[in-house]
Every structure is written in C-alpha cells, then in structure tokens.
Design a protein around this motif. Structure first.
Motif, PDB file in Angstrom:
ATOM      1  N   MET A  72      -1.876   4.448   9.142  1.00  0.00           N
ATOM      2  CA  MET A  72      -2.579   5.278   8.164  1.00  0.00           C
ATOM      3  C   MET A  72      -1.595   5.961   7.221  1.00  0.00           C
ATOM      4  N   LEU A  73      -1.829   5.804   5.923  1.00  0.00           N
ATOM      5  CA  LEU A  73      -0.933   6.390   4.926  1.00  0.00           C
ATOM      6  C   LEU A  73      -0.951   7.912   4.940  1.00  0.00           C
ATOM      7  N   CYS A  74      -2.101   8.487   5.262  1.00  0.00           N
ATOM      8  CA  CYS A  74      -2.250   9.946   5.193  1.00  0.00           C
ATOM      9  C   CYS A  74      -1.911  10.644   6.504  1.00  0.00           C
ATOM     10  N   MET A  75      -1.481   9.889   7.510  1.00  0.00           N
ATOM     11  CA  MET A  75      -1.171  10.487   8.807  1.00  0.00           C
ATOM     12  C   MET A  75       0.270  10.178   9.198  1.00  0.00           C
ATOM     13  N   PRO A  76       0.998  11.162   9.744  1.00  0.00           N
ATOM     14  CA  PRO A  76       2.375  10.894  10.173  1.00  0.00           C
ATOM     15  C   PRO A  76       2.385  10.021  11.416  1.00  0.00           C
ATOM     16  N   SER A 123       8.813  11.726  11.737  1.00  0.00           N
ATOM     17  CA  SER A 123       7.699  10.830  11.460  1.00  0.00           C
ATOM     18  C   SER A 123       7.831  10.259  10.051  1.00  0.00           C
ATOM     19  N   TYR A 124       6.957   9.308   9.748  1.00  0.00           N
ATOM     20  CA  TYR A 124       6.963   8.696   8.419  1.00  0.00           C
ATOM     21  C   TYR A 124       5.564   8.233   8.072  1.00  0.00           C
ATOM     22  N   HIS A 125       5.402   7.739   6.862  1.00  0.00           N
ATOM     23  CA  HIS A 125       4.178   7.255   6.201  1.00  0.00           C
ATOM     24  C   HIS A 125       3.768   8.243   5.116  1.00  0.00           C
ATOM     25  N   GLY A 126       3.528   7.700   3.919  1.00  0.00           N
ATOM     26  CA  GLY A 126       2.996   8.493   2.831  1.00  0.00           C
ATOM     27  C   GLY A 126       3.816   9.731   2.512  1.00  0.00           C
ATOM     28  N   ARG A 127       3.144  10.865   2.360  1.00  0.00           N
ATOM     29  CA  ARG A 127       3.806  12.124   2.062  1.00  0.00           C
ATOM     30  C   ARG A 127       4.796  12.504   3.163  1.00  0.00           C
ATOM     31  N   ASN A 183       0.825  -1.214   0.000  1.00  0.00           N
ATOM     32  CA  ASN A 183       0.000   0.000   0.000  1.00  0.00           C
ATOM     33  C   ASN A 183       0.854   1.256   0.000  1.00  0.00           C
ATOM     34  N   GLU A 184       1.930   1.228   0.779  1.00  0.00           N
ATOM     35  CA  GLU A 184       2.814   2.396   0.862  1.00  0.00           C
ATOM     36  C   GLU A 184       3.456   2.675  -0.497  1.00  0.00           C
ATOM     37  N   ILE A 204      -3.578   0.767  17.611  1.00  0.00           N
ATOM     38  CA  ILE A 204      -2.581   0.519  16.557  1.00  0.00           C
ATOM     39  C   ILE A 204      -2.952   1.116  15.195  1.00  0.00           C
ATOM     40  N   LEU A 205      -4.237   1.182  14.857  1.00  0.00           N
ATOM     41  CA  LEU A 205      -4.627   1.579  13.502  1.00  0.00           C
ATOM     42  C   LEU A 205      -4.087   2.950  13.113  1.00  0.00           C
ATOM     43  N   GLN A 206      -3.983   3.868  14.066  1.00  0.00           N
ATOM     44  CA  GLN A 206      -3.483   5.210  13.735  1.00  0.00           C
ATOM     45  C   GLN A 206      -2.026   5.171  13.300  1.00  0.00           C
TER      46      GLN A 206
END
Length: 502
Positions: A428-432, A443-447, A99-100, A423-425
């Motif tokens: 999330m791809l749209c959340m750091p 932080s990391y994930h997505g943008r 997904n990432e 854990i779900l937070q």
C-alpha cells in the motif's frame, strides 16, 4: 485516457540498445569503485544538484520511462534469475515501481513544503516550522526476493527527498543486477545516481564508507552485519528483515477463501517472499478441512506437477535450494509435495504437518515453498505461541469474528498486520511497511519513503522585538522573575502545555 510516456530520444535509445545486447558481460565492481561513486555523488549533492523540485521530478519521470520502455528486458532477466512468470514480474515488481514513482510525482510539491506547527505565548510572533532536508548520499542494498522492486522503490523515495544514491542489487540475481547496472546510467543523472555490482561479503566494507543513510532489505543475518558496520560511524539505517511470519486461521472463517489466499501468498515467486506467511496456526477442528482446501488450491494454481507449470518459480541459487531441501527432510511430515530437483533448483509446493515448535523449519531462517501447519486449541494459545517468538515482519489472521481479529491485532506486535488476506498491506502506497525489533527498523512506501530519506529539521524564525518577555531568563536570577515565568506558564498548561519563555 492516460498519455503514454514519451519515446526515448534516438541518442538514448542507441545507447541503451548497445548496453543491453545479448552476450554482454558487466564488469564486477566493489568497494573501491563504490568509494569513487560516493565521492562523485557527494560532490553533486554539495553543489545543490538535487535540491530543486524540477530536477527531482525529471529523475522520477526517468524511472517511470525506464520501467515502461524495458518491461520485456526485466521479464527476461527475472525469468532467468528466478524462473519468475511474466505475470508475477509485471504485477509484483514493475507495476509497484510505476505506481510508487507516479504517486511521488503527484505529491512531491506537498511533501517538500515546510510543515508549520502550533505556537505558544513565547513564539506567537515567530515562524515555527519543520523542514524536510535531504540526508545526502544514501546506499540502497537490494534483496534478491524482489530484486527490481526492492531496489527501485527505495530509490524513488531517495530521489523524491533530494538525495544522491548508490544502489547495490543482489548478486544472487545476476541478470537483473546486470540489467539495472546497464540501464540506470542511461536514464538517471550519472553524477547523482550509481549502480555497484558487489558481493554479499563486500557489503560491510561498502557500508563502512560513511554514507548518510543505508537502506537494506534481506535476511536478518546480513542485516545484523550491515547494522554493525553502520554503527561504527553512527550511520542511520533502515532495515527490512525477513523472519517467521505467522498466519492464524480461526475456526470461524471461510476456509476455501483463506486457503486460496494463503497458498498464493506463500508459494508465489517459488515461496521466496519476505512478506508471505511462513507457518499456519489453526484450530484442530479445521485442520483437515484447511489441508484439503490448500491441496485443492495448489492443484488449481500449478497442476498435478508444478515443475511443468509456467506459473511456478525456482529457488534463486543452489545454496538456498540445499538449505530448503535439508529443512524439508528434517521437519514434520510431508502431506503434499516434497519433490526436489537440484539441477533446476526446484522444490515443489510442500505442506507439512506434525511439526513441533522446535523443528528446524520453525526456527531456522530460509526462503522457499514450504508451509508448516500447526494446531492450537484456542485464540489464547495462538497469541501465546506468537508472542514467545521474535516479532515478525507481518502477521496474518483469517477469521469472520471481528473480536478475534481485534485481539490478535491488539495483543501481538508485528511490523504489519492484515486480516483475511496476505501481503497486500506490504504494497500500500499510503501505509508504511517495515519491521519492528528483530524484523527491522524504519519503513518505506509513498510519503514514508520520503520521510525515511529526509531529516526533519526544526526551524524557529524569531524576531528581535520582544525583549520585554525574554529578559526574564537572563542572570542575575531572582525570585520575582521566577514567579513571573511560573505564572505565565500556568496560563498555557491546559491548552498548549508548558509555556517556554526561555
């Protein structure tokens, strides 16, 4: 219907097959080899190899193919390292990586575009923008808690941002580290991306090689060593550090649902998760109901003997087993579980009560299937308890009262926050996702991964035909010019702030 990734070429298939056959032993690498890899990666970066969008997209696509084509290999490796069930490997490791990478592919062009900013009177005829510039060659130090996800997800961000990278998987997950070491060179550019197999004691020496950025996920103790080594060269770091994640259970909540979600988050992967709840604070009036619901949830999840369950993991090594076993015997009262088997590195899902704030299990760092349950008399006491301790990576609240949730979110500080789940937070791809204070930085994930591995360069492209304004800044200074500049600035203060004619 989604088109499956293309099949590997016969040349690469044979190459990967020959590198992953049973019985192969990877040669351990270290700081010396890492230095050579760094030189090669720097040369590739300086040659502009990673600069264009097409190259980055090709590498991101290669990561997706790697995970898609070798799912069974990763399931087998994580099963050997952590007794990790196939379900958990696919859901909590491989799908996250896919997904990432897919999200980065879909958004890369937009991320790479300059961000134009608001102009003022002095720059009305100019171009003002922020350009995302790759940092260079980065070091990614993976954690054994999620050895695939915490290596490949940061790598995806580094690739998307246009960096070269050296990856160091955790030595504790031997089979997974060796698998990454064998597979990555067959999919990614061999000059830009490298895998080093090094011991924990060698990490500071690798960090000392002057990378352009270091990404580390793991324990606070090791994170401190990484930070100190990086500070000698002013190397920027991203630290995602484990600690004590609190979970508050209000008297006004669905106890059975809360128990299932807490039990899943705490005990999946054998209790070895950086984002799982580490202890529960609940009202005294719901303590027995919560314990009963937790017991029932664990029986449903793993049966009466979790050792026989195919859904329950094992601790990563003997050292971690010994640490968890000792804490278990020196803290509180066991109301469920407490069974251990050193030969299998097995500790059963364990619930503790009568735990004091100063018990070892509450202040010593560990990763294992123990859940202390403490009682508080009010929301105020829970907030005070949490705020007396270091800022956690995650904070969880279970309540049907929105005001209680708002208070916990507003009056505490943590890297992330989640109500009525766990854990779900952190996925999330749209959340750091990252820590604050003792639980880390960055932080990391997505943008946010793209931004972590980018330098935001301020660019002002000026013209040379407005000297009628800029001449006011030149010496010799006089009161008339100062008055004109002061007057000009007052015209813009209400709408755009101080006007910079300088």
């Amino acid at each position: 219907m989604t088109t499956p990734p293309p099949s590997p070429s016969p040349t690469r298939w044979f190459k990967v097959r020959s590198r992953t056959r049973g019985g192969d032993v990877c040669v351990r690498t270290g700081p010396g080899e890492c230095s050579d890899m760094l030189k090669r990666a720097r040369a590739a970066f300086q040659a502009g190899r990673t600069a264009n969008e097409r190259f980055r997209l090709a590498q991101l696509d290669a990561v997706m193919r790697l995970v898609f084509e070798h799912e069974c290999d990763f399931v087998d490796a994580l099963g050997r390292d952590l007794h990790k069930p196939r379900f958990e490997t696919v859901v909590s490791e491989l799908i996250l990586v896919k997904n990432e990478a897919l999200y980065a592919v879909k958004n890369l062009r937009k991320w790479m575009e300059p961000q134009y900013v608001e102009k003022n009177l002095a720059t009305a005829l100019d171009e003002c923008m922020v350009v995302s510039e790759p940092l260079g060659t980065v070091l990614i130090l993976g954690s054994w808690a999620s050895p695939v996800e915490l290596c490949l997800v940061p790598l995806i961000g580094a690739i998307a941002a246009g960096n070269c990278a050296v990856i160091s998987p955790s030595e504790y997950c031997t089979y997974t580290a060796e698998l990454l070491h064998r597979l990555l060179p067959s999919y990614l550019d061999n000059e830009c991306y490298h895998v080093v197999l090094a011991g924990t004691n060698e990490v500071p020496e690798m960090v000392d090689l002057k990378f352009d950025h270091v990404f580390y996920s793991g324990t606070r103790e090791e994170g401190t060593k990484v930070s100190l080594a990086a500070a000698r060269h002013l190397t920027p770091v991203t630290l995602v550090l484990s600690g004590k994640n609190p979970c508050y259970v209000d008297h006004d909540c669905d106890i059975n649902t809360a128990a299932r979600r807490i039990a899943w988050a705490r005990f999946h992967n054998g209790g070895q998760s950086m984002a799982g709840p580490d202890y529960v604070l609940c009202h005294a009036e719901v303590k027995e109901c919560l314990l009963q619901a937790l017991r029932y949830a664990l029986l449903v999840f793993y049966g009466s003997d979790a050792r026989q369950s195919h859904s329950y993991g094992r601790l990563v090594n003997v050292e971690n087993f010994a640490r968890v076993r000792d804490l278990l015997w020196r803290s509180g009262k066991v109301v469920m579980g407490g069974h251990v088997n050193e030969a299998e590195k097995y500790v059963s899902p364990t619930l503790l009560t009568d735990v004091c704030e100063m018990d070892p299990v509450m202040h010593q760092e560990y990763s294992g299937p123990i859940l202390p349950v403490l009682t508080v008399e009010s929301v105020d006491e829970a907030i005070s308890f949490i705020n007396r301790r270091d800022k956690p990576l995650c904070l969880y609240v279970y309540s049907s009262n929105s005001k209680v949730i708002a208070r916990l979110m507003r009056e505490t500080s943590s890297g992330s926050f989640c109500s009525n789940d766990s854990i779900l937070q952190s996925l999330m791809l749209c959340m750091p996702f990252g820590g604050v204070g003792p639980s880390g930085m960055g932080s990391y994930h997505g943008r946010h991964s793209f931004d972590t591995f980018s330098h935001k360069k301020s660019c002002l492209l000026r013209r040379s035909r407005i000297e009628c304004l800029t001449y006011l800044r030149y010496p010799p200074y006089d009161e008339r010019n100062l008055s004109l500049m002061t007057w000009a600035s007052t015209l813009m203060q209400k709408s755009q702030g101080w006007c910079q004619i300088l």
